[in-house]
Scaffold this motif. Structure first.
Motif, PDB file in Angstrom:
ATOM      1  N   ASP A  62     -53.686  -9.811 -14.943  1.00 57.34           N
ATOM      2  CA  ASP A  62     -54.467 -10.221 -13.780  1.00 57.34           C
ATOM      3  C   ASP A  62     -54.189 -11.659 -13.367  1.00 57.34           C
ATOM      4  O   ASP A  62     -54.272 -12.000 -12.194  1.00 57.34           O
ATOM      5  CB  ASP A  62     -55.970 -10.095 -14.075  1.00 57.34           C
ATOM      6  N   SER A  96     -50.177  -8.215 -11.657  1.00 49.94           N
ATOM      7  CA  SER A  96     -50.664  -6.835 -11.486  1.00 49.94           C
ATOM      8  C   SER A  96     -50.952  -6.473 -10.037  1.00 49.94           C
ATOM      9  O   SER A  96     -51.752  -5.584  -9.777  1.00 49.94           O
ATOM     10  CB  SER A  96     -51.926  -6.636 -12.336  1.00 49.94           C
ATOM     11  N   PRO A 110     -50.046  -1.823  -6.047  1.00 52.94           N
ATOM     12  CA  PRO A 110     -51.171  -0.888  -5.960  1.00 52.94           C
ATOM     13  C   PRO A 110     -51.233   0.153  -7.085  1.00 52.94           C
ATOM     14  O   PRO A 110     -52.309   0.644  -7.416  1.00 52.94           O
ATOM     15  CB  PRO A 110     -50.984  -0.197  -4.607  1.00 52.94           C
ATOM     16  N   VAL A 112     -50.670  -0.375 -10.217  1.00 52.93           N
ATOM     17  CA  VAL A 112     -51.031  -0.977 -11.500  1.00 52.93           C
ATOM     18  C   VAL A 112     -52.500  -0.755 -11.847  1.00 52.93           C
ATOM     19  O   VAL A 112     -52.831  -0.382 -12.974  1.00 52.93           O
ATOM     20  CB  VAL A 112     -50.682  -2.483 -11.524  1.00 52.93           C
ATOM     21  N   ARG A 113     -53.384  -0.981 -10.902  1.00 51.45           N
ATOM     22  CA  ARG A 113     -54.827  -0.886 -11.207  1.00 51.45           C
ATOM     23  C   ARG A 113     -55.236   0.484 -11.760  1.00 51.45           C
ATOM     24  O   ARG A 113     -55.844   0.563 -12.819  1.00 51.45           O
ATOM     25  CB  ARG A 113     -55.653  -1.276  -9.993  1.00 51.45           C
ATOM     26  N   PRO A 114     -54.899   1.600 -11.072  1.00 52.87           N
ATOM     27  CA  PRO A 114     -55.299   2.892 -11.633  1.00 52.87           C
ATOM     28  C   PRO A 114     -54.613   3.190 -12.967  1.00 52.87           C
ATOM     29  O   PRO A 114     -55.217   3.791 -13.859  1.00 52.87           O
ATOM     30  CB  PRO A 114     -54.907   3.914 -10.568  1.00 52.87           C
ATOM     31  N   TYR A 115     -53.381   2.755 -13.122  1.00 55.24           N
ATOM     32  CA  TYR A 115     -52.639   2.959 -14.372  1.00 55.24           C
ATOM     33  C   TYR A 115     -53.341   2.245 -15.525  1.00 55.24           C
ATOM     34  O   TYR A 115     -53.654   2.849 -16.556  1.00 55.24           O
ATOM     35  CB  TYR A 115     -51.210   2.451 -14.182  1.00 55.24           C
ATOM     36  N   ARG A 116     -53.613   0.954 -15.353  1.00 56.36           N
ATOM     37  CA  ARG A 116     -54.264   0.186 -16.432  1.00 56.36           C
ATOM     38  C   ARG A 116     -55.679   0.666 -16.683  1.00 56.36           C
ATOM     39  O   ARG A 116     -56.121   0.739 -17.824  1.00 56.36           O
ATOM     40  CB  ARG A 116     -54.253  -1.308 -16.115  1.00 56.36           C
ATOM     41  N   THR A 117     -56.404   0.988 -15.618  1.00 56.61           N
ATOM     42  CA  THR A 117     -57.770   1.484 -15.784  1.00 56.61           C
ATOM     43  C   THR A 117     -57.785   2.748 -16.635  1.00 56.61           C
ATOM     44  O   THR A 117     -58.606   2.889 -17.542  1.00 56.61           O
ATOM     45  CB  THR A 117     -58.411   1.752 -14.407  1.00 56.61           C
ATOM     46  N   GLY A 148     -56.584  -7.517 -18.868  1.00 56.59           N
ATOM     47  CA  GLY A 148     -56.578  -6.160 -18.361  1.00 56.59           C
ATOM     48  C   GLY A 148     -55.906  -5.128 -19.240  1.00 56.59           C
ATOM     49  O   GLY A 148     -55.751  -3.979 -18.827  1.00 56.59           O
ATOM     50  N   ASN A 149     -55.489  -5.519 -20.448  1.00 58.38           N
ATOM     51  CA  ASN A 149     -54.747  -4.598 -21.311  1.00 58.38           C
ATOM     52  C   ASN A 149     -55.350  -4.496 -22.692  1.00 58.38           C
ATOM     53  O   ASN A 149     -55.958  -5.435 -23.190  1.00 58.38           O
ATOM     54  CB  ASN A 149     -53.310  -5.106 -21.498  1.00 58.38           C
TER      55      ASN A 149
END
Length: 129
Positions: A11, A58, A61, A63-68, A119-120
């Motif tokens: 992030d 990150s 676009p 990245v967010r759903p992937y990491r979440t 975020g990880n």
């Protein structure tokens, strides 16, 4: 063929650099401005010419759903070898690092999973891999 570079999406690159160097003990290898971001890599001090970890912004676009999804399911984005998971767990916890999985013996390996604050989830492991 060898692994040269691996990536974790972060992030905040500056915050990630502090965590990965000051807390985890990696050293900065490359720090090159690229527009508003940086090509920012760290390496193990034990292998300065070894595999680099890119602290990638990150912003994409996907990245967010992937990491979440990874974090929600407890899946680490990366795994780092240590000499002793329990000792490293104690050291890092003493520095305020939050773990989502305390040391766990899994047959030939012991693992623990920490939150990198960027975020990880990151796994630490020792034993046969």
């Amino acid at each position: 063929m060898r692994i040269h570079l691996s990536t974790v999406f972060v992030d905040d690159q500056e915050k990630a650099l502090r965590f990965y160097t000051d807390v985890l003990g990696f050293v900065r290898k490359h720090d090159v401005p690229v527009g508003d971001d940086r090509w920012l890599t760290v390496v193990s001090p034990e292998a300065p010419d070894g595999t680099e970890l890119l602290l990638e912004p990150s912003g994409h676009p996907a990245v967010r759903p992937y990491r979440t999804a990874l974090v929600r399911d407890g899946i680490p984005a990366a795994s780092f070898a240590v000499d002793d998971v329990r000792a490293e767990f104690d050291r890092l916890r003493g520095l305020g690092v939050r773990f989502t999985q305390e040391p766990l013996d899994m047959g030939p390996v012991t693992t623990a999973v920490l939150d990198d604050t960027c975020g990880n989830l990151i796994q630490i492991v020792h034993g046969e891999s």
